[in-house]
Design an enzyme around this catalytic site. Structure first.
Site, short mmCIF file in Angstrom:
data_model
loop_
_atom_site.label_atom_id
_atom_site.label_comp_id
_atom_site.label_asym_id
_atom_site.label_seq_id
_atom_site.Cartn_x
_atom_site.Cartn_y
_atom_site.Cartn_z
CD GLU A 49 5.31 -6.36 -2.01
OE1 GLU A 49 4.64 -6.03 -3.01
OE2 GLU A 49 5.43 -7.53 -1.65
CB CYS B 43 3.96 0.05 -6.63
SG CYS B 43 4.41 -1.59 -7.17
N GLY C 252 0.84 -1.19 0.00
CA GLY C 252 0.00 0.00 0.00
C GLY C 252 0.87 1.23 0.00
CB SER C 253 0.07 4.74 0.49
OG SER C 253 -0.52 4.70 1.76
CB THR D 63 -1.10 2.86 4.74
OG1 THR D 63 -1.98 3.79 4.12
CG2 THR D 63 -1.92 1.89 5.57
N GLY D 64 2.03 2.45 5.33
CA GLY D 64 3.14 1.58 5.75
C GLY D 64 3.74 2.04 7.07
P1 NAD Z 1 -3.42 2.11 1.07
O1 NAD Z 1 -2.18 2.27 1.87
O2 NAD Z 1 -4.47 3.14 1.20
O3 NAD Z 1 -4.15 0.72 1.39
C1 NAD Z 1 -3.51 -0.52 1.24
C2 NAD Z 1 -4.20 -1.54 2.11
O4 NAD Z 1 -3.98 -1.22 3.49
C3 NAD Z 1 -5.71 -1.63 1.95
O5 NAD Z 1 -6.08 -3.00 2.05
C4 NAD Z 1 -6.22 -0.83 3.14
O6 NAD Z 1 -7.52 -1.21 3.54
C5 NAD Z 1 -5.21 -1.18 4.20
N1 NAD Z 1 -5.05 -0.20 5.27
C6 NAD Z 1 -5.35 1.11 5.25
N2 NAD Z 1 -5.00 1.69 6.42
C7 NAD Z 1 -4.46 0.70 7.18
C8 NAD Z 1 -3.87 0.68 8.48
N3 NAD Z 1 -3.78 1.79 9.25
N4 NAD Z 1 -3.40 -0.49 8.95
C9 NAD Z 1 -3.45 -1.60 8.18
N5 NAD Z 1 -3.99 -1.64 6.94
C10 NAD Z 1 -4.48 -0.50 6.46
O7 NAD Z 1 -2.90 1.95 -0.41
P2 NAD Z 1 -3.75 1.86 -1.74
O8 NAD Z 1 -4.27 3.24 -2.00
O9 NAD Z 1 -4.68 0.71 -1.68
O10 NAD Z 1 -2.62 1.50 -2.84
C11 NAD Z 1 -1.88 2.47 -3.50
C12 NAD Z 1 -0.49 2.59 -2.92
O11 NAD Z 1 0.10 1.29 -2.86
C13 NAD Z 1 0.45 3.39 -3.82
O12 NAD Z 1 1.26 4.24 -3.02
C14 NAD Z 1 1.31 2.34 -4.49
O13 NAD Z 1 2.56 2.79 -4.95
C15 NAD Z 1 1.41 1.32 -3.42
N6 NAD Z 1 1.73 0.02 -4.00
C16 NAD Z 1 2.98 -0.50 -3.77
C17 NAD Z 1 3.35 -1.70 -4.33
C18 NAD Z 1 4.73 -2.26 -4.10
O14 NAD Z 1 4.92 -3.44 -4.35
N7 NAD Z 1 5.69 -1.50 -3.65
C19 NAD Z 1 2.44 -2.41 -5.12
C20 NAD Z 1 1.17 -1.87 -5.33
C21 NAD Z 1 0.83 -0.65 -4.75
#
Ligand code: NAD
Length: 476
Positions: free
Chosen positions: A244, A278, A222-223, A226-227
């Site tokens: 990731e 990503c 995810g982002s 959030t990471g």
């Molecule tokens: P996001 O961080 O909003 O959400 C990702 C996931 O995390 C979702 O399932 C969400 O419900 C969950 N989530 C949200 N808040 C949380 C928390 N506090 N604790 C635990 N889980 C939580 O990301 P997104 O908008 O779904 O995806 C887009 C982002 O992901 C972009 O920044 C993109 O670059 C990144 N991404 C990275 C990779 C990689 O391999 N590096 C791959 C795909 C996407």
């Protein structure tokens, strides 16, 4: 009464209805596509309990059997490709062909993981002693996936985690849970009860999982924002982590290239999945000598793109996946417009009545400090940046909190030398995005923590267990 079909959680091998459900929107029509169960804290506790119960027997199952079951899970997914890709296009937006690639990645990753066996490392095998390290499973893994590649990303985690001997709780994004939930129905008989659990939920579920004391590892995509929260939350119980995260990958285009052929590849690198990748090329630095023809070639490709509903024949790019992200990308376009940057393509986009559509948009040499250069756009708006000094451009490329991927396009020796100087986890030279099955995938700096894919990715779902046995002690 809702006319939508019902989706279920998978807990301990049982399909469990949600006490309440939430709407899932088709981003091409903005209509409600279906309703997903909103897992409660008690349902999370039940899934953790089921996974903990299933773990000892799964861990003790010979690895060849675990591999066979994971491969069978992949085959069960492949057998329902037509249904699954249609459901994925409806909830994610991507064209059907791309949806087939996303769903097809699940059997592919299952097949790859099924060929991996963690090594036993022997440090000493002498008359004195045997010292060896085994790689044993961690326990219960929670896999949290994003909305851009809902199926591929989920099974990139689930398959190696299971082969390594863990039990898993998978949580799809609330924007794209339906295909994953349907897969749960299809694969549940391929694994012992409780080995794979699937929970959909809204904003509270992720934080509940990352804080849950019964979960040993979080594999998260995810982002970056959030990471950071995941890492903070995992600290309480020192959970293992693979993160990731986001990227702002630079592509560097040197003189001495075939302009048309390179532009076609860079176009794909930037706009595939409507830029929601990503490791997409997110800022393109083009040498002065080729800037004009390269820009013209990209614009031509952009004009040929067909943006529309992913179910329609000939659509090359679907909508942005959700309203929130659509707003973010439109805001970056608006910021570029307000600052007077020149648009080569896409300035006067007609906002469709329905659907989160944004056609490929290209901005001509905005300042390095502009938001469109500095931020991860995660959408089909691309800054083209002119350069004539490779040292300066390398500094700009590396001057980012991100360090996921990048690409260099030019005469091979020169391009490869530059690739070695990019501070990222991956760099592609004169090609984009290939991922050999032994190649670790992961970001440097704030793009991530740990790696996925191949044996390095499998080992992230294990912990070393070293046993040193003296051979000098006679048995009684
Ligand atoms: P996001 O961080 O909003 O959400 C990702 C996931 O995390 C979702 O399932 C969400 O419900 C969950 N989530 C949200 N808040 C949380 C928390 N506090 N604790 C635990 N889980 C939580 O990301 P997104 O908008 O779904 O995806 C887009 C982002 O992901 C972009 O920044 C993109 O670059 C990144 N991404 C990275 C990779 C990689 O391999 N590096 C791959 C795909 C996407």
């Amino acid at each position: 009464m809702s006319s939508h079909r019902t989706f279920h959680l998978l807990i301990g091998g049982n399909l469990v209805p949600g006490e309440t459900c939430f709407d899932v929107i088709n981003p091409a029509t903005e209509a409600v596509l279906g309703r997903a169960p909103d897992a409660t804290r008690a349902q999370l506790d039940a899934a953790v309990a089921a996974a903990r119960k299933a773990f000892p027997a799964w861990k003790a199952t010979p690895i060849a059997e675990r591999q066979a079951k994971v491969a069978a899970m992949g085959e069960a997914i492949a057998a329902h490709m037509d249904e699954l890709k249609r459901l994925l296009t409806a909830e994610q937006g991507k064209p059907l062909g791309d949806a087939e690639g996303d769903v097809g990645a699940a059997p592919y990753f299952c097949g790859l993981a099924a060929q991996l066996t963690p090594p036993v490392e022997v440090h000493e095998d002498s008359e004195e002693r045997l010292s060896a390290t085994y790689h044993v499973p961690l326990g219960v893994v929670c896999a949290i996936s994003p909305w851009n590649f809902p199926v591929a990303d989920a099974f990139w985690k689930v398959a190696p985690a299971l082969v390594a001997g863990n039990a898993v709780i998978l949580k799809p994004s609330p924007f794209t849970p339906l295909t994953t939930l349907r897969i749960g129905e299809l694969v549940r008989d391929t694994l012992p009860a409780g080995v794979l659990n699937i929970l959909s939920g809204q904003d509270e579920l992720g934080p509940w999982m990352t804080a849950h004391p019964g979960i040993d590892k979080v594999a998260f995509t995810g982002s970056t924002a959030t990471g950071r929260r995941v890492m903070e939350s995992a600290a309480a119980t020192l959970k293992r982590l693979t993160l990731e995260l986001g990227g702002n990958d630079a592509a560097i285009v040197l003189p001495g290239i075939d302009v048309e052929a390179t532009a076609a590849k860079v176009f794909q690198a930037a706009f595939t999945n409507s830029g929601q990748v990503c490791f997409a090329a997110k800022r393109i630095y083009v040498h002065d000598d080729v800037y004009e023809p390269f820009a013209a070639a990209l614009v031509e490709l952009g004009k040929q793109a067909k943006v529309g509903d992913g179910t329609e024949q000939g659509t090359t790019f679907g909508p942005i996946q959700n309203r929130q992200q659509y707003g973010r990308v439109m805001d970056l376009i608006e910021d570029s417009r307000a600052n007077g940057y020149k648009f080569l393509l896409g300035e006067d986009v007609e906002v469709p009545e329905k659907g989160y559509f944004i056609p490929p948009t290209i901005i001509d040499n905005p300042p390095e400090t502009s938001r469109i250069v500095q931020e991860e756009q995660f959408g089909p708006v691309l800054p083209l940046l002119r350069f004539d000094d490779i040292e300066a451009v390398l500094q700009k490329a590396n001057d980012s909190e991100y360090g996921l991927g990048g690409s260099v396009w030019g005469p091979p020796d020169q391009a490869e030398a530059i690739a070695h100087r990019l501070d990222t986890g991956m760099v592609w030279v004169n090609e984009f995005g290939s991922l050999a099955h032994s190649q670790p995938f992961g970001g440097r700096k704030q793009s991530g923590y740990g790696v996925a894919n191949g044996m390095p990715g499998l080992l992230e779902f294990t912990t070393p267990h070293t046993i040193v046995t003296s051979r000098k002690v006679a048995s009684a």
